[in-house]
Motif scaffolding. Sequence first.
Motif, PDB file in Angstrom:
ATOM      1  N   LEU B  49      64.491  13.387 -27.587  1.00 39.67           N
ATOM      2  CA  LEU B  49      64.627  13.959 -28.389  1.00 39.67           C
ATOM      3  C   LEU B  49      65.438  12.670 -29.865  1.00 39.67           C
ATOM      4  O   LEU B  49      64.780  12.265 -30.548  1.00 39.67           O
ATOM      5  CB  LEU B  49      63.989  14.758 -28.907  1.00 39.67           C
ATOM      6  CG  LEU B  49      62.380  15.154 -28.203  1.00 39.67           C
ATOM      7  CD1 LEU B  49      62.258  16.204 -29.076  1.00 39.67           C
ATOM      8  CD2 LEU B  49      61.467  14.416 -28.890  1.00 39.67           C
ATOM      9  N   GLY B  50      66.027  13.038 -29.556  1.00 40.34           N
ATOM     10  CA  GLY B  50      67.476  12.879 -31.202  1.00 40.34           C
ATOM     11  C   GLY B  50      67.432  11.732 -30.696  1.00 40.34           C
ATOM     12  O   GLY B  50      67.988  11.447 -31.700  1.00 40.34           O
ATOM     13  N   LEU B  51      67.566  11.126 -29.750  1.00 44.63           N
ATOM     14  CA  LEU B  51      68.074   9.337 -29.045  1.00 44.63           C
ATOM     15  C   LEU B  51      66.859   8.388 -30.019  1.00 44.63           C
ATOM     16  O   LEU B  51      67.309   7.653 -30.631  1.00 44.63           O
ATOM     17  CB  LEU B  51      68.727   9.149 -27.844  1.00 44.63           C
ATOM     18  CG  LEU B  51      69.835   9.361 -27.467  1.00 44.63           C
ATOM     19  CD1 LEU B  51      69.969   9.396 -26.000  1.00 44.63           C
ATOM     20  CD2 LEU B  51      70.986   8.990 -28.877  1.00 44.63           C
ATOM     21  N   ALA B  52      65.742   9.783 -29.701  1.00 45.80           N
ATOM     22  CA  ALA B  52      63.936   8.480 -29.992  1.00 45.80           C
ATOM     23  C   ALA B  52      64.673   8.665 -31.720  1.00 45.80           C
ATOM     24  O   ALA B  52      64.349   7.264 -32.569  1.00 45.80           O
ATOM     25  CB  ALA B  52      63.505   9.298 -29.032  1.00 45.80           C
ATOM     26  N   LEU B  53      64.627   9.392 -32.101  1.00 43.04           N
ATOM     27  CA  LEU B  53      64.825   9.497 -33.707  1.00 43.04           C
ATOM     28  C   LEU B  53      65.080   8.840 -34.152  1.00 43.04           C
ATOM     29  O   LEU B  53      65.635   7.755 -35.446  1.00 43.04           O
ATOM     30  CB  LEU B  53      64.556  11.044 -34.335  1.00 43.04           C
ATOM     31  CG  LEU B  53      63.672  12.078 -33.257  1.00 43.04           C
ATOM     32  CD1 LEU B  53      64.355  13.842 -34.513  1.00 43.04           C
ATOM     33  CD2 LEU B  53      62.395  12.053 -34.805  1.00 43.04           C
ATOM     34  N   ALA B  54      67.038   8.989 -33.605  1.00 44.77           N
ATOM     35  CA  ALA B  54      68.265   7.744 -34.473  1.00 44.77           C
ATOM     36  C   ALA B  54      67.955   6.925 -34.201  1.00 44.77           C
ATOM     37  O   ALA B  54      68.136   6.000 -34.983  1.00 44.77           O
ATOM     38  CB  ALA B  54      68.875   8.345 -33.476  1.00 44.77           C
ATOM     39  N   TYR B  55      67.113   5.651 -33.061  1.00 45.42           N
ATOM     40  CA  TYR B  55      66.471   4.439 -32.928  1.00 45.42           C
ATOM     41  C   TYR B  55      65.286   4.311 -34.098  1.00 45.42           C
ATOM     42  O   TYR B  55      65.317   2.960 -34.551  1.00 45.42           O
ATOM     43  CB  TYR B  55      65.315   4.309 -31.656  1.00 45.42           C
ATOM     44  CG  TYR B  55      65.327   2.986 -31.740  1.00 45.42           C
ATOM     45  CD1 TYR B  55      65.993   1.586 -31.350  1.00 45.42           C
ATOM     46  CD2 TYR B  55      64.030   2.536 -31.737  1.00 45.42           C
ATOM     47  CE1 TYR B  55      65.740   0.452 -31.128  1.00 45.42           C
ATOM     48  CE2 TYR B  55      63.306   1.642 -31.602  1.00 45.42           C
ATOM     49  CZ  TYR B  55      63.904   0.249 -31.059  1.00 45.42           C
ATOM     50  OH  TYR B  55      63.951  -0.836 -30.920  1.00 45.42           O
ATOM     51  N   VAL B  56      64.512   5.486 -34.220  1.00 47.81           N
ATOM     52  CA  VAL B  56      63.519   5.027 -35.156  1.00 47.81           C
ATOM     53  C   VAL B  56      64.250   5.067 -37.116  1.00 47.81           C
ATOM     54  O   VAL B  56      64.109   3.804 -37.292  1.00 47.81           O
ATOM     55  CB  VAL B  56      62.308   5.993 -34.776  1.00 47.81           C
ATOM     56  CG1 VAL B  56      61.426   5.975 -36.313  1.00 47.81           C
ATOM     57  CG2 VAL B  56      61.258   6.218 -33.687  1.00 47.81           C
ATOM     58  N   SER B  57      64.303   6.164 -37.314  1.00 53.44           N
ATOM     59  CA  SER B  57      65.234   5.962 -38.616  1.00 53.44           C
ATOM     60  C   SER B  57      66.126   4.907 -38.538  1.00 53.44           C
ATOM     61  O   SER B  57      66.457   3.878 -39.996  1.00 53.44           O
ATOM     62  CB  SER B  57      66.053   7.041 -38.522  1.00 53.44           C
ATOM     63  OG  SER B  57      65.479   8.610 -37.874  1.00 53.44           O
ATOM     64  N   GLY B  58      67.676   4.348 -37.775  1.00 57.97           N
ATOM     65  CA  GLY B  58      67.705   2.981 -37.734  1.00 57.97           C
ATOM     66  C   GLY B  58      67.408   1.925 -37.490  1.00 57.97           C
ATOM     67  O   GLY B  58      67.287   1.147 -38.466  1.00 57.97           O
ATOM     68  N   LEU B  59      65.486   1.898 -37.369  1.00 57.56           N
ATOM     69  CA  LEU B  59      64.793   0.865 -37.600  1.00 57.56           C
ATOM     70  C   LEU B  59      64.386   1.057 -38.854  1.00 57.56           C
ATOM     71  O   LEU B  59      64.350  -0.139 -39.639  1.00 57.56           O
ATOM     72  CB  LEU B  59      63.355   0.907 -36.724  1.00 57.56           C
ATOM     73  CG  LEU B  59      63.707   0.841 -35.115  1.00 57.56           C
ATOM     74  CD1 LEU B  59      62.297   0.213 -34.462  1.00 57.56           C
ATOM     75  CD2 LEU B  59      64.788  -1.175 -35.197  1.00 57.56           C
TER      76      LEU B  59
END
Lengths: 129, 254
Positions: B49-59
């Motif tokens: 979940l953390g990594l997914a959030l990081a990806y979305v935030s990065g985008l």
Amino acid sequence: MAIYGTALLAACVLIGLFIGDVLGSAIGVKANVGGVGFSMLLLIFASEYLRKRDLLPTPTKEGVHFWSAIYIPVVVAMAAQQNVVAAVKGGPAAILAGALATAVCFALIPAIARIGTKGPTTDAQTIAE
Amino acid sequence: MEDILLDVLTKNGLLTGFAVIGFTMLVSYWLSSRFTRGKLHGSAIAIMLGLALAYVSGLFTGGQKGVADVPLLTGVGLLGGAMIRDFAITATAFGVHFQEIRKAGASGVVSLLVGVILSFVVGAAVAAAFGYTDAVSMTTIGAGAVTYIVGPVTGAAIGASSEVMALSIAAGLVKAILVMIASPFFAPRIGLDNPRTAMVFGGMMGTTSGVCGALAAIDPKLVPYGAMTSTFYTGLGCLLGPSLLFLATQALVD
């Protein structure tokens, strides 16, 4: 008091990171060499020493235990700030380099773990028994 | 009202971080018990979940620090930053038996050397396969496959192009993420359930974030052992990358 434990932990981390930085600059590397590893060893020895002398009452231990228990959430917070976009954008070369390096090393772990033990015979003996 | 609320949340960033991560853990453990009956560990789900959030935030933010680039969530960056991370990792050593560490001593040291060199060779070979055949690029990408810190440190030392540096960091990130996510699934197959193997795991994989995340999901008791060896890995990589490994690559290629 809980703060004694937390202070002991903080002191170990600071000294360990200091050793790591000194070691890094001594061998001319722009990185902390084993800082956290030294911190951990310091904590292990310090707590062993204090325990033997009965200087480690429960409240003091709690001051360390809390931080050890908060560890997994800290890792999650760490995962949440990785540059995942860059990793995905790196394209097939980056993904393949990272993935293959991971897979090859992972597969070799059992072989390396056997070094220094009596070898696979111990497993066989256990089964035989 | 809304402004005041946002103000409180940003001003007390670390507290917001605790609350957000706490909620993430709650959701993850619920998902784990509800849908996987605990088979996929809650902490593994939380990391994904953390990594997914990081990806979305990065985008959305275009930044490099995942959710920490979202103004409201900078506190998560503090919570998962180097200071608290080192503090918490060290705390896990409390109650570790030094004998276990000594028993695994030899294989721990071997795993460090084999881990760094093997990752480097594989990374450099992949680089060559993709057309990066000069010694500098091969070394930099190979070093990136060691860890995402060794890559740029090595690249900067030997004068790699920024494109190659980015590739090398990406390779290291892929490794860290993959170790975090995939290791818990394959742990039983390599017997990763005891301190000795955990130390070898730390030495072979090396990426501290990946190793500790994976071990947290496999068995939190093993975290200190893996962390112990992996903390030496990046240092060893930074030492060997721009020196021995670069010279060896140069000798092979040129």
